[in-house]
Design an enzyme around this catalytic site. Structure first.
Site, PDB file in Angstrom:
ATOM      1  N   SER A  79     -83.315  34.565 -73.152  1.00 61.50           N
ATOM      2  CA  SER A  79     -84.096  35.645 -72.551  1.00 61.50           C
ATOM      3  C   SER A  79     -85.316  35.050 -71.835  1.00 61.50           C
ATOM      4  O   SER A  79     -85.164  34.213 -70.950  1.00 61.50           O
ATOM      5  CB  SER A  79     -84.484  36.664 -73.621  1.00 61.50           C
ATOM      6  OG  SER A  79     -84.960  37.847 -73.044  1.00 61.50           O
ATOM      7  N   ASP A 101     -75.766  43.902 -70.273  1.00 54.72           N
ATOM      8  CA  ASP A 101     -77.165  43.600 -70.565  1.00 54.72           C
ATOM      9  C   ASP A 101     -78.070  44.382 -69.613  1.00 54.72           C
ATOM     10  O   ASP A 101     -77.983  44.242 -68.398  1.00 54.72           O
ATOM     11  CB  ASP A 101     -77.405  42.090 -70.398  1.00 54.72           C
ATOM     12  CG  ASP A 101     -78.726  41.626 -70.979  1.00 54.72           C
ATOM     13  OD1 ASP A 101     -79.622  42.471 -71.184  1.00 54.72           O
ATOM     14  OD2 ASP A 101     -78.860  40.420 -71.233  1.00 54.72           O
ATOM     15  N   HIS A 155     -77.522  42.597 -74.370  1.00 55.34           N
ATOM     16  CA  HIS A 155     -78.516  41.526 -74.384  1.00 55.34           C
ATOM     17  C   HIS A 155     -78.417  40.654 -75.633  1.00 55.34           C
ATOM     18  O   HIS A 155     -78.637  39.442 -75.574  1.00 55.34           O
ATOM     19  CB  HIS A 155     -79.920  42.133 -74.296  1.00 55.34           C
ATOM     20  CG  HIS A 155     -80.998  41.132 -74.077  1.00 55.34           C
ATOM     21  ND1 HIS A 155     -81.100  40.364 -72.943  1.00 55.34           N
ATOM     22  CD2 HIS A 155     -82.046  40.759 -74.863  1.00 55.34           C
ATOM     23  CE1 HIS A 155     -82.156  39.572 -73.024  1.00 55.34           C
ATOM     24  NE2 HIS A 155     -82.738  39.781 -74.179  1.00 55.34           N
TER      25      HIS A 155
END
Length: 704
Positions: free
Chosen positions: A548, A633, A673
């Site tokens: 991320s 995501d 995600h």
């Protein structure tokens, strides 16, 4: 010397199959922005072609992947019984079967364990879906009803379910809502959130339920309670442990505001506690007669005030003053007093502090709870009862498996409730952990944590260097059974606690955001160099890992010094920073302006452009890199790792060829995600990732 991937031919997997890049390249779009069009059939075709390429590359490592996966399973306790928690009427816990991905929730009347009954079988519910994740679970005050939200796509859009316990038929009440739920104390009202078009939780609603006939059905349409119009703010739900107040919080990255609703009268209009002030964050907790206000107004590391419940606007009493060397991170209120969570800036260590008050609110006890070791993670566990004098603690470190303990405030006794089991040939007492301090470009001392086999201390080891460093998130030590597979093979695992994280308190976070963001990248590289200089790591064999916003950290660091690492793993990496921040229609963008800056400001745009990984790729290939993305995501869209994959592959094709410095992309077409929702698929994905790391470090190869 430059760090390079292993050159031994026996360690190099088979060459790449024909790269999909030439076939999908568009001359009119050298930046590969066309990949952002999810509806273009060429996009999933491109991702599947990249997946095929990755599968072919990994084929010689399949045996290693399976050995890592099954080695992980052999070290882990697969049948898990959660820690029972006694509520007012029932004791509840979860159980996960040996072969299950998801738990079953159980309960029994307090004091009657022989009457245990299952009340929510998540494993059974998950079987109909490729992806399944629960957002929130909430028991009604009388514990007769269970509400929960579930996501069956991975896009973080949730459905609200309700059932009468223990075995009522689940009923879908609402769809396309946020994950959060909260029962009011009237026992018939549920509060929930809804998203706007950018998936920002922008409104809070209440739903009155007609439960008198034992049927789960709405008593009318949902009623809007609060809407947040500022696109930089998002809403959250909570309830004080005293059960007196519902808390509706509106917050941006640096400003917050709380509105209160009496929990027993949820149709009461919200009461603004204190109006928002730009740059001022505050949180509220409650004991009868008092509100406790944690805030950073003229106190950048936070302080604590007590105000009269009947006159919250009046001048309060300062209970915990601002301190230069400590950040006050949180407050938990109980009938007898408070538990404060504090962070020591010098040691980068969290501590829990017990403050007990008498009837006149005189402090009769102020002490810090003991820690099992330092550095470690320490947190207050479940404590549903306002008057409990037994505190549950959750403890862990790089060498201490997750441990739950109970401390009796009356006699000071400590009782271990549970410890994560670890099987196999490498036990926690065979590990060693140390804290190093690196010097960054400006002289700042950067904490670096490292864990390895105790018998290998003093030998420069192949190393996996992990970094995040954003949002003020803390990377306190955590134990990982999966990590043991790397450690057993002689790999060291290190964490760079860079600025931008919260490891050394609020100043550490502020020193790595906005105009100071570049400090994070320099800190990561300094951590790498310190590991080598102190003889912990082999400078030729260091792999960087970031997920991320950690992908931004690693990506920007690789742009600055690609020779510093022999490979990198970037999981759902945030690498197209400038283009993302210029698109306010994307999820999270507007809420992130105070984190990265608003590119409508020329100075902020220039600053973001200067570190955004995709905008600063060097005119030379990176080392081998394994990129991972997810089709659903909503936080870091699939196209960010996909564009990086395309651009890096083009660089490799223009230089020495991708077979020498492979860039691999794997996109999970069924996840969001957080990756796969089931634990076994997630563990297998982790094993594949570790196989790449071991190959890059030269520890194991295709014929090992």
């Amino acid at each position: 010397m430059k760090a390079q991937p292993p050159s031994d031919r026996d360690r190099v997997p088979t060459p790449l199959i024909s790269s999909p890049i030439p076939h999908f390249r568009r001359r009119d779009d050298p930046e590969w922005h066309w990949l952002e069009n999810r509806d273009d059939p060429r996009v999933p075709a491109f991702l599947e072609a990249a997946n095929d390429q990755a599968r072919h590359w990994f084929a010689p490592l399949d045996d290693l992947t399976e050995r890592l996966y099954h080695g992980h399973l052999a070290r882990r306790e697969l049948a898990i019984r959660g820690l029972p928690t006694a509520l007012d009427h029932y004791t509840v816990w979860s159980e996960t079967a040996v072969d299950a991905d998801h738990p079953v929730w159980w309960r029994h009347p307090n004091g009657q364990p022989e009457t245990a009954e299952a009340f929510l079988d998540l494993e059974s519910r998950s079987r109909a879906h490729a992806f399944y994740e629960v957002g929130d679970m909430a028991l009604s005050p009388d514990e007769a009803w269970l509400a929960w939200t579930e996501d069956t796509r991975g896009d973080e859009t949730f459905t609200l379910q309700l059932r009468r316990l223990p075995d009522g038929e689940p009923t879908v009440l609402l769809e396309a809502i946020g994950p959060e739920l909260c029962w009011a104390e009237d026992g018939a009202t549920l509060l929930f959130t809804r998203f706007d078009a950018t998936q920002r939780p922008e409104s809070i609603w209440r739903l009155c339920l007609a439960l008198d006939a034992g049927l789960p059905r709405p008593g009318g349409d949902p009623v809007l309670v609060l809407r947040e119009d500022d696109p930089e703010f998002w809403l959250g739900l909570g309830k004080t442990r005293s059960r007196a107040w519902l808390m509706l919080e509106s917050a941006s990255k640096d400003t917050s505001e709380v509105q209160l609703v009496p929990a027993r009268a949820p149709d009461t209009p919200p009461r603004l506690f204190r109006a928002r002030e730009h740059g001022v964050e505050y949180a509220v907790d409650h004991r009868p007669g008092h509100f406790y206000v944690l805030h950073n107004r003229q106190a950048p590391h936070f302080c604590l005030d007590r105000v009269d419940e009947a006159r919250p606007d009046a001048e309060g009493e300062r209970l915990i003053a601002h301190r230069a060397d400590t950040t006050l991170e949180g407050i938990d209120a109980f009938a007898w007093g408070l538990v404060a969570t504090e962070r020591d800036h010098h040691q980068a260590q969290v501590r829990l502090r017990v403050l007990e008050y008498d009837e006149r609110h005189e402090c009769r006890r102020d002490e810090r709870l003991p820690m099992p070791e330092t550095p470690c993670s320490l947190a207050l566990g479940d404590a549903p009862h306002f008057d409990t004098r037994r505190l549950r603690l959750r403890e862990e470190s790089f060498t201490l498996p997750v441990t739950w303990a109970e401390i009796d405030l009356d006699d000071g006794s400590r009782r271990q409730l549970k410890r994560q089991a670890v099987h196999g040939d490498l036990q926690p007492d065979q590990l060693a952990c140390e804290r190093l301090w690196a010097r960054s470009h400006d002289g700042e001392r950067i904490p670096v944590s490292v864990v390895m086999r105790a018998d290998l201390v003093g030998h420069p080891l192949p190393t996996l260097l992990y970094g995040y460093g954003a949002y003020g998130e803390v990377l306190d030590p955590w134990f990982s059974v999966a990590r043991l597979e790397l450690l057993a093979r002689g790999v060291a695992f290190a964490v760079a606690h860079v600025r931008g994280g919260g490891d050394r308190g609020e100043p550490w976070y502020l020193a790595g955001k906005l105009e100071h963001k570049a400090n994070s990248f320099q800190d990561f590289l300094a951590a790498r160099d310190a590991l080598v200089a102190k003889g912990v790591s082999d400078g030729e064999r260091i792999v960087a890992y970031g997920a991320s916003a950690g992908g931004l950290l690693v990506g920007a660091s690789l742009n600055l010094a690609p020779e510093s690492f022999c490979a990198a793993v970037l999981d759902v990496p945030f690498v197209d920073v400038l283009r993302t921040m210029e698109n306010p229609d994307l999820p999270l963008t507007t809420a992130e302006y105070s984190e990265w800056g608003n590119p409508q400001d020329p100075a902020a745009r220039r600053r973001i452009h200067d570190y955004s990984p995709l905008d600063n790729l060097p005119d030379a290939p990176w080392p081998p890199v394994f990129l991972q993305g997810s089709w659903h995501d909503t936080r870091v869209p699939y196209w960010e790792p996909a564009k990086l994959y395309a651009r890096l592959t083009e660089l490799a094709l223009a230089h020495d060829g991708p077979e020498h410095r492979p860039t691999l992309l794997r996109t999970d077409m069924e996840a969001g995600h957080g990756g796969a929702s089931g634990r076994f698929k997630s563990w297998h994905d982790n094993a594949r990732q570790d196989a790449f790391i071991l190959w890059a470090l030269g520890v194991e190869g295709r014929d090992a």
